[in-house]
Design a protein around this motif. Sequence first.
Motif, PDB file in Angstrom:
ATOM      1  N   TYR A  32       0.844  -1.193   0.000  1.00  0.00           N
ATOM      2  CA  TYR A  32       0.000   0.000   0.000  1.00  0.00           C
ATOM      3  C   TYR A  32       0.882   1.246   0.000  1.00  0.00           C
ATOM      4  CZ  TYR A  32      -3.672  -3.343   1.025  1.00  0.00           C
ATOM      5  OH  TYR A  32      -4.535  -4.407   0.959  1.00  0.00           O
ATOM      6  N   VAL A  33       1.470   1.522  -1.160  1.00  0.00           N
ATOM      7  CA  VAL A  33       2.369   2.672  -1.266  1.00  0.00           C
ATOM      8  C   VAL A  33       1.938   3.566  -2.418  1.00  0.00           C
ATOM      9  CG1 VAL A  33       4.367   1.497  -0.283  1.00  0.00           C
ATOM     10  CG2 VAL A  33       3.990   1.426  -2.757  1.00  0.00           C
ATOM     11  N   ALA A  34       2.462   4.791  -2.409  1.00  0.00           N
ATOM     12  CA  ALA A  34       2.231   5.730  -3.505  1.00  0.00           C
ATOM     13  C   ALA A  34       2.812   5.145  -4.792  1.00  0.00           C
ATOM     14  CB  ALA A  34       2.878   7.069  -3.179  1.00  0.00           C
ATOM     15  N   GLU A  35       2.176   5.483  -5.897  1.00  0.00           N
ATOM     16  CA  GLU A  35       2.610   4.985  -7.204  1.00  0.00           C
ATOM     17  C   GLU A  35       4.096   5.267  -7.469  1.00  0.00           C
ATOM     18  OE1 GLU A  35       1.433   3.068  -9.501  1.00  0.00           O
ATOM     19  OE2 GLU A  35       2.867   3.542 -11.096  1.00  0.00           O
ATOM     20  N   THR A  36       4.592   6.408  -7.008  1.00  0.00           N
ATOM     21  CA  THR A  36       6.004   6.748  -7.227  1.00  0.00           C
ATOM     22  C   THR A  36       6.936   5.661  -6.691  1.00  0.00           C
ATOM     23  OG1 THR A  36       5.373   9.053  -6.892  1.00  0.00           O
ATOM     24  CG2 THR A  36       7.719   8.588  -6.928  1.00  0.00           C
ATOM     25  N   MET A  38       6.089   2.457  -6.154  1.00  0.00           N
ATOM     26  CA  MET A  38       5.726   1.097  -6.576  1.00  0.00           C
ATOM     27  C   MET A  38       6.778   0.442  -7.477  1.00  0.00           C
ATOM     28  SD  MET A  38       3.332  -0.857  -5.666  1.00  0.00           S
ATOM     29  CE  MET A  38       3.730  -2.539  -6.115  1.00  0.00           C
TER      30      MET A  38
END
Lengths: 421, 266
Positions: A32-36, A38
Amino acid sequence: MNTATIPNSPLPNSLRTQPDERGHFGQFGGRYVAETLMPLILDLEREYKAAKADPAFKEEFDDLMKHFVGRPSPLYYAPRMTEHFRAAAAAQGKPENGAQVWFKREELNHTGAHKINNCIGQILLAIRMGKTKIIAETGAGQHGVATATVCARFGLPCTIFMGATDVARQQPNVFRMKLLGAEVIPVTSGAATLKDAMNEALRHWVAHVHDTFYIIGTAAGPHPYPELVRDFQSVIGKEARAQLLERTGRLPDLLIAAVGGGSNAIGLFHPFLDDTDVQMLGVEAGGHGLDKEHAASLTGGKPGILHGNKTYLLQDEDGQITEAHSISAGLDYPGIGPEHSWLHDIGRAKYLPITDDQAMEAFQLCCQLEGIIPALESAHALAALPEVAPKMGKDQIIIVNVSGRGDKDIFTVAEKLGVKL
Amino acid sequence: MTQRLSAAFAKGRPALVTFITGGDPTPDATPAILDALVAGGADVIELGMPFTDPMADGPAIQAANLRSLAAGTRTADIFRIAKDFRARHPETPLVLMGYANPMVARGSEWFAAQCADAGVDGIICVDIPSEEDPEIGPALRAHGISFIRLATPTTDTARLPAVVDGSSGFLYYVSVAGVTGKQQAAVDSIKEAVARIKSGTDLPIAVGFGVRTPEQAAAFAAHAEGVVVGSALVDLVAQHGADAAGPVRELTAALADAVHNAKALV
């Protein structure tokens, strides 16, 4: 039930093959992380798989463990602690009771805690990935010191994010980090403790993903961190298992370890997960008590999403994260590693909250009876002994993970005891 | 629901997307600020759901989250604000933006149903990447709520299809690897990135992060279907508190004028 030649490779239906390919332990874990972040997380996963399959990686890790960290750490039979709880059992009318107490001595590692095991593994990964800068968060400062140590050893610049509250209460560790060449950034947002340090480390990371490796200090965060931190820390359980088999020809009946994020506990537990006769007890920080401020995520929280993973969290009904409290800065966090959430839900491990006061009592008992000053984190694990040891038979064996030494905590303890240094 | 969103990006000129944090400085002050955004000419409104741990946000929006929570803002307040907004502004698309935990705390089905009931058109969730879509995506789609995903400078061409899959409304291009409100991307990098993303999706693309002035907004708008402005508006709320509606309306009008006429500059 327990024999001297018990194999230790995962069985079919093993509990030791988690997480799944998406990084989930049952419903817990994930990414569950920011797209940046990923793409970087996916790179890390690929690189970790390659490293695991590379004998040279393992060889370098093992060599550093032996010659730099000082492993294996001893497995120590604690005679006076054992006698103490036998006397307690007798006083309760059960003279036949009182389990043998053994300590896994992680506090004897270089830098004084189990944290270094994970840092060695992660910095080797960082170097494999060509990253040139290291960041980390720290609560009590143990992980910060361990990270600063490996950065000095490998010549990489190191930035440590630490809550301003923790900077104030852990000055000796702040100075250690600086001596080791790290930059320590005090974080003032929120309650200015471990959770806020992690937020700020993530903010920095997202802006520096191209050249920066984030050495997460516990078995939490987005996949693959919970898995790789566990694997690096599993040296604790692998050694303890082999050491006890060699000394007694049998496996332990109970493992006890303190759980904040849960890396020392999962490191001890994981190699025993398929040994069905070995019970496991994770000790959470009960703070002032579960009806007041505490840090017992499993006992007092519910599943949610924070810092890259789904796991038990202290939160209100709107999903706002509530502040944790523990006398031990290393346990002062409102979440827990996802594998512990899973082990809790399937019932393979039990979890028990211990209050600040109980931990203080166990801290002093360990000093006086065994000549070992334990970290306040480890004192939580020791504080479970009065609950369990007198109820077990004399032939039964408990291993407690003494995950760190208590030199860093003497100021907190002195204050709590009303002693002016 | 998505009807309103697609209409906002089909006006033959770039759209201005504006962000403010719900409940900042108080839940009671938010409706007037939202009205100011509409009056100023915003085409899409993003209403931030406050969270204790806004780890993708810079100092301005972090502080706004904390002000809102300190004022006692609850999830129920956000939905009440949204529902009242929908009653006052039947045509303006409204998107909730925030972090995963407050969205899933009562279950994604509950959340999606509340969105539908309040007339919310879409959701932007910072920490649910496409890999974790099952957490909230199916519930949103079942209720006709657009799941608006983020693409970033680190989203390469191979990864783009996964990001676009299951998303609708528009695609939010985060123009810098970093947190909100800090540094600004070079216009050339925006042009290149938007062109690359265009090859992988028909969704309108709105570019955000670090856009503060009408000049910057116009420069970005020339290369995209929309521009997102957040921190600069949130700063006005920080400065003027409950009296922020006037200044917010002024800045929004200047931004809207610049963005709506941007294509003429190219």
